[in-house]
Scaffold this active site. Sequence first.
Site, PDB file in Angstrom:
ATOM      1  N   MET A 261       2.621  -4.566  39.047  1.00  0.00           N
ATOM      2  CA  MET A 261       3.866  -5.658  38.858  1.00  0.00           C
ATOM      3  C   MET A 261       4.430  -6.433  38.011  1.00  0.00           C
ATOM      4  O   MET A 261       5.102  -7.277  37.732  1.00  0.00           O
ATOM      5  CB  MET A 261       5.306  -4.616  39.418  1.00  0.00           C
ATOM      6  CG  MET A 261       5.025  -3.830  40.002  1.00  0.00           C
ATOM      7  SD  MET A 261       6.229  -4.054  41.500  1.00  0.00           S
ATOM      8  CE  MET A 261       6.058  -2.567  42.320  1.00  0.00           C
ATOM      9  N   SER A 262       2.636  -6.885  37.600  1.00  0.00           N
ATOM     10  CA  SER A 262       2.434  -8.403  36.647  1.00  0.00           C
ATOM     11  C   SER A 262       0.969  -8.463  35.491  1.00  0.00           C
ATOM     12  O   SER A 262       1.163  -7.395  34.672  1.00  0.00           O
ATOM     13  CB  SER A 262       1.314  -9.052  38.117  1.00  0.00           C
ATOM     14  OG  SER A 262       0.228  -8.753  38.574  1.00  0.00           O
TER      15      SER A 262
ATOM     16  N   HIS B 216       3.222 -14.791  48.576  1.00  0.00           N
ATOM     17  CA  HIS B 216       2.582 -15.692  47.154  1.00  0.00           C
ATOM     18  C   HIS B 216       3.578 -17.313  47.835  1.00  0.00           C
ATOM     19  O   HIS B 216       4.491 -17.459  47.966  1.00  0.00           O
ATOM     20  CB  HIS B 216       3.247 -15.593  45.878  1.00  0.00           C
ATOM     21  CG  HIS B 216       3.237 -14.054  45.417  1.00  0.00           C
ATOM     22  ND1 HIS B 216       3.162 -12.741  45.985  1.00  0.00           N
ATOM     23  CD2 HIS B 216       2.306 -14.356  44.571  1.00  0.00           C
ATOM     24  CE1 HIS B 216       2.641 -11.697  44.651  1.00  0.00           C
ATOM     25  NE2 HIS B 216       1.961 -12.825  44.425  1.00  0.00           N
TER      26      HIS B 216
ATOM     27  N   SER C 191      -2.099 -11.218  45.189  1.00  0.00           N
ATOM     28  CA  SER C 191      -1.461 -11.533  46.334  1.00  0.00           C
ATOM     29  C   SER C 191      -2.747 -11.012  47.184  1.00  0.00           C
ATOM     30  O   SER C 191      -3.608 -10.267  46.931  1.00  0.00           O
ATOM     31  CB  SER C 191      -0.645  -9.259  46.714  1.00  0.00           C
ATOM     32  OG  SER C 191       1.048  -9.252  46.383  1.00  0.00           O
TER      33      SER C 191
ATOM     34  N   HIS D 108       7.093 -12.778  39.019  1.00  0.00           N
ATOM     35  CA  HIS D 108       7.107 -12.107  38.166  1.00  0.00           C
ATOM     36  C   HIS D 108       8.361 -11.615  37.310  1.00  0.00           C
ATOM     37  O   HIS D 108       9.660 -12.085  37.544  1.00  0.00           O
ATOM     38  CB  HIS D 108       6.883 -10.743  39.313  1.00  0.00           C
ATOM     39  CG  HIS D 108       5.873 -11.106  40.208  1.00  0.00           C
ATOM     40  ND1 HIS D 108       5.972 -11.616  41.303  1.00  0.00           N
ATOM     41  CD2 HIS D 108       4.531 -10.083  40.247  1.00  0.00           C
ATOM     42  CE1 HIS D 108       5.112 -11.732  41.751  1.00  0.00           C
ATOM     43  NE2 HIS D 108       3.939 -11.470  41.591  1.00  0.00           N
TER      44      HIS D 108
ATOM     45  N   ALA E 119      -2.801  -7.285  42.449  1.00  0.00           N
ATOM     46  CA  ALA E 119      -2.407  -6.173  43.353  1.00  0.00           C
ATOM     47  C   ALA E 119      -1.927  -5.073  42.666  1.00  0.00           C
ATOM     48  O   ALA E 119      -1.062  -4.728  41.837  1.00  0.00           O
ATOM     49  CB  ALA E 119      -2.248  -6.624  44.769  1.00  0.00           C
TER      50      ALA E 119
ATOM     51  N   ASN F 142      -3.860   0.614  46.771  1.00  0.00           N
ATOM     52  CA  ASN F 142      -2.992   2.066  47.609  1.00  0.00           C
ATOM     53  C   ASN F 142      -3.574   3.359  46.423  1.00  0.00           C
ATOM     54  O   ASN F 142      -3.831   2.312  45.018  1.00  0.00           O
ATOM     55  CB  ASN F 142      -1.521   1.816  47.652  1.00  0.00           C
ATOM     56  CG  ASN F 142      -0.699   1.279  46.436  1.00  0.00           C
ATOM     57  OD1 ASN F 142      -0.812  -0.253  46.572  1.00  0.00           O
ATOM     58  ND2 ASN F 142      -0.643   2.335  45.677  1.00  0.00           N
TER      59      ASN F 142
ATOM     60  N   HIS G  21       5.341  -2.364  50.159  1.00  0.00           N
ATOM     61  CA  HIS G  21       4.860  -3.782  50.185  1.00  0.00           C
ATOM     62  C   HIS G  21       4.780  -4.011  51.660  1.00  0.00           C
ATOM     63  O   HIS G  21       3.019  -5.628  50.794  1.00  0.00           O
ATOM     64  CB  HIS G  21       6.213  -4.652  49.777  1.00  0.00           C
ATOM     65  CG  HIS G  21       5.554  -6.305  49.307  1.00  0.00           C
ATOM     66  ND1 HIS G  21       5.009  -6.737  48.069  1.00  0.00           N
ATOM     67  CD2 HIS G  21       6.251  -7.611  49.618  1.00  0.00           C
ATOM     68  CE1 HIS G  21       4.572  -7.493  48.395  1.00  0.00           C
ATOM     69  NE2 HIS G  21       5.322  -8.300  49.304  1.00  0.00           N
TER      70      HIS G  21
ATOM     71  N   TYR H 124      10.347  -8.741  37.279  1.00  0.00           N
ATOM     72  CA  TYR H 124      11.172  -8.080  37.828  1.00  0.00           C
ATOM     73  C   TYR H 124      11.652  -9.062  38.741  1.00  0.00           C
ATOM     74  O   TYR H 124      12.934  -9.073  39.841  1.00  0.00           O
ATOM     75  CB  TYR H 124      10.180  -7.013  39.080  1.00  0.00           C
ATOM     76  CG  TYR H 124       9.449  -7.644  40.151  1.00  0.00           C
ATOM     77  CD1 TYR H 124      10.344  -8.359  41.417  1.00  0.00           C
ATOM     78  CD2 TYR H 124       8.053  -7.386  40.535  1.00  0.00           C
ATOM     79  CE1 TYR H 124       9.004  -8.911  42.629  1.00  0.00           C
ATOM     80  CE2 TYR H 124       7.330  -7.765  40.707  1.00  0.00           C
ATOM     81  CZ  TYR H 124       7.775  -8.291  42.201  1.00  0.00           C
ATOM     82  OH  TYR H 124       6.932  -9.195  43.218  1.00  0.00           O
ATOM     83  N   GLU H 125      11.376 -10.948  39.392  1.00  0.00           N
ATOM     84  CA  GLU H 125      12.503 -11.350  40.004  1.00  0.00           C
ATOM     85  C   GLU H 125      13.333 -11.611  39.079  1.00  0.00           C
ATOM     86  O   GLU H 125      14.522 -12.391  40.225  1.00  0.00           O
ATOM     87  CB  GLU H 125      11.630 -12.422  40.402  1.00  0.00           C
ATOM     88  CG  GLU H 125      10.321 -12.255  41.445  1.00  0.00           C
ATOM     89  CD  GLU H 125       9.536 -13.641  41.693  1.00  0.00           C
ATOM     90  OE1 GLU H 125       9.702 -14.332  42.274  1.00  0.00           O
ATOM     91  OE2 GLU H 125       8.200 -13.206  41.402  1.00  0.00           O
TER      92      GLU H 125
HETATM   93  N1  HPA Z   1       2.331   0.220  42.093  1.00  0.00           N
HETATM   94  C1  HPA Z   1       3.118  -0.704  41.786  1.00  0.00           C
HETATM   95  N2  HPA Z   1       3.135  -2.039  41.741  1.00  0.00           N
HETATM   96  C2  HPA Z   1       1.507  -2.120  42.828  1.00  0.00           C
HETATM   97  C3  HPA Z   1       1.448  -0.664  43.395  1.00  0.00           C
HETATM   98  C4  HPA Z   1       1.310   0.257  42.852  1.00  0.00           C
HETATM   99  O1  HPA Z   1       1.125   1.668  43.551  1.00  0.00           O
HETATM  100  N3  HPA Z   1       0.853  -1.464  44.129  1.00  0.00           N
HETATM  101  C5  HPA Z   1       0.857  -2.847  44.245  1.00  0.00           C
HETATM  102  N4  HPA Z   1       0.458  -3.085  43.394  1.00  0.00           N
END
Ligand code: HPA
Length: 269
Positions: A206-207, A59, A28, A81, A111, A230, A242, A83-84
């Site tokens: 998540m990747s 993306h 990202s 990903h 990210a 974050n 997101h 999760y897709e």
């Molecule tokens: N959790 C999972 N994936 C993420 C996060 C998070 O807090 N921030 C950016 N990608």
Amino acid sequence: MTGLAKDAAKRILDKVDGPARVGMVLGSGLGALADEVENAQRFPYQSLPGFPVSSVSSHASELVVGSLMGVQVAILAGRAHYYEHGDATVMKQPLATLKALGCDQVLLTNAAGSLREDIAPGELMLIDDHINWSGRSPLIGVESDDRFVGLTEAYDASIRADLAKAAEAADVALKSGVYAWFSGPNFETPAEIRAARILGADAVGMSTVPEVILARWMGLRVAAISTITNFGAGMTGNELSHEETKEMGPVGAQKLIGVIRAYLKAMAD
Ligand code: HPA
């Protein structure tokens, strides 16, 4: 290596200035790096066999091959990903194509949420190890003994040392830590974040982990850096979103681009 990747690489090598040395996967907010490539040839994922098309709004999806700081690179701008579609092998062909293009190393970026008070949103974290919380492996179903890939030194120590030097040269703070892969696409619960902290994770995302496993299986050297967008769920009073990832991504991305430029420059010198 798969025939598909060899076919893709042959088509690509016909159009570019020469084999690539360094492969990258951009997460990202990092698309700007692909825009800096000189003599760039761009290949939309749709045009390449076995490449996925990402459904994530932040993306783009193209392979960019060309020169960056004097080093021939092959950049996967945009990833798909787990999760897709629930498929941990989704980046297999793209990574195999980087290898077929000549890369012996890949720099993965993502990210991530920080689990450490001393790594704030907008900062970078060099991944030195991971926890595969998802329990999935992209090597499930591989039918030869090479599936038993050792991950004791998954993140190449010498590339990590070079990236640390590059960060210093670029005047960017680069902390390091353990990345835990949660499948997503939902964010974690505060209880999951507390558990991950107790288990030794410093960031969550998540990747990347399935890509690391695939790349090591292919014999590629691997390094990975997170841009922290974050703090993990429950660490502040705020709900995660997101939008926040997209908003904060570019802040760390600018720093990461500086580090990668310095890393490549040192390689070219
Ligand atoms: N959790 C999972 N994936 C993420 C996060 C998070 O807090 N921030 C950016 N990608």
